[in-house]
Design an enzyme around this catalytic site. Sequence first.
Site, PDB file in Angstrom:
ATOM      1  N   SER A  96      84.896  58.868 -28.075  1.00 11.77           N
ATOM      2  CA  SER A  96      85.615  58.572 -26.830  1.00 11.77           C
ATOM      3  C   SER A  96      85.839  57.074 -26.775  1.00 11.77           C
ATOM      4  O   SER A  96      84.902  56.306 -26.536  1.00 11.77           O
ATOM      5  CB  SER A  96      84.809  59.046 -25.615  1.00 11.77           C
ATOM      6  OG  SER A  96      84.710  60.442 -25.598  1.00 11.77           O
ATOM      7  N   LYS A 171      91.182  62.337 -22.457  1.00 16.52           N
ATOM      8  CA  LYS A 171      89.721  62.262 -22.344  1.00 16.52           C
ATOM      9  C   LYS A 171      89.315  61.328 -21.204  1.00 16.52           C
ATOM     10  O   LYS A 171      88.355  61.597 -20.478  1.00 16.52           O
ATOM     11  CB  LYS A 171      89.101  61.777 -23.657  1.00 16.52           C
ATOM     12  CG  LYS A 171      87.582  61.631 -23.611  1.00 16.52           C
ATOM     13  CD  LYS A 171      86.874  62.949 -23.277  1.00 16.52           C
ATOM     14  CE  LYS A 171      85.379  62.767 -23.033  1.00 16.52           C
ATOM     15  NZ  LYS A 171      84.626  62.511 -24.265  1.00 16.52           N
ATOM     16  N   LYS A 239      80.564  53.428 -20.054  1.00 16.63           N
ATOM     17  CA  LYS A 239      81.589  52.961 -20.993  1.00 16.63           C
ATOM     18  C   LYS A 239      82.921  53.669 -20.746  1.00 16.63           C
ATOM     19  O   LYS A 239      83.991  53.035 -20.702  1.00 16.63           O
ATOM     20  CB  LYS A 239      81.104  53.192 -22.420  1.00 16.63           C
ATOM     21  CG  LYS A 239      82.084  52.822 -23.524  1.00 16.63           C
ATOM     22  CD  LYS A 239      82.835  54.051 -24.060  1.00 16.63           C
ATOM     23  CE  LYS A 239      81.901  55.054 -24.702  1.00 16.63           C
ATOM     24  NZ  LYS A 239      82.647  56.215 -25.272  1.00 16.63           N
TER      25      LYS A 239
END
Length: 294
Positions: A96, A171, A239
């Site tokens: 990701s 995502k 993150k």
Amino acid sequence: MTTVGFIGLGIMGGPMAVNLIKAGHQVIGYDYSPARNEVLTQAGGQVASGIAELVQRADTVITMVRDSADVETVALGEQGILANARPGQLYIDMSSISPQTARQVAEAAKAHQVRVLDAPVSGGEAGAVEGTLSIMVGGEAADFEAALPIFEVVGATVVHVGPHGAGQTVKAANQLIVAGTIELVAEAIVFLEAYGVDTEAAVRVLAGGLAGNRILDRKAAGMLARQFQPGFRIDLHHKDMGIVTSAAREAGVVIPLGAAVAQLIAALKAQGDGGLDHTALLKLVEQLSGRAGA
């Protein structure tokens, strides 16, 4: 069946690599952790001495690493994937990372005639173990079709969502929704407990109505029991929320609720809870409500 080189054998990558072995693929893995490499070996895989060896022996290379910086190092470094790849080789990044980094890697790969897909996943550790991940794929349609035999081993929902970087954009949206849903479930649980409601019964009925969602189905029991062993760590969701807030700003899109949840996740990380599961947002709701330890 094909030979798959798998870089990154952590909570997600390890089970995914094992499922590829079970499906009949030859898997060559590489991870900085000897313990993770040993798990792969015990499952019937092989371990490469480094990235160069792995790439040279594999038909398809997959990365499942922590963040954009790791992908840049592994893919673009002097001894990285592209430096050792063969023309026509397929490289799939399932980490990701930012959409911009995904596009950067794909552009760099053109000079090496390497085919690239960005294919991040959703479903957490359970989905990785069960082979039921949702996989959102960006890149060329022909390369997506070539990768389907691999994707269908590790995922149950596999969708080509657009050009390079599109997988990472979807995502980011996924992580926005997941974070917001976890926060609302956490708030609902603390609210219900404050009134002495049978929370297990409440979760059952909520899950069957319009409020039903996968967080209630898969995460609520652990939240009620205050079990925050990481399936997906606060550190990683922090993150990811950085990625989505930055990308939204670039697009001129306002995400007020998402920005607030991003700050709550950042607060948990600052308190030293980054290693806990993202459902530990419940802890922060309790603290803010003056009910910690109640």
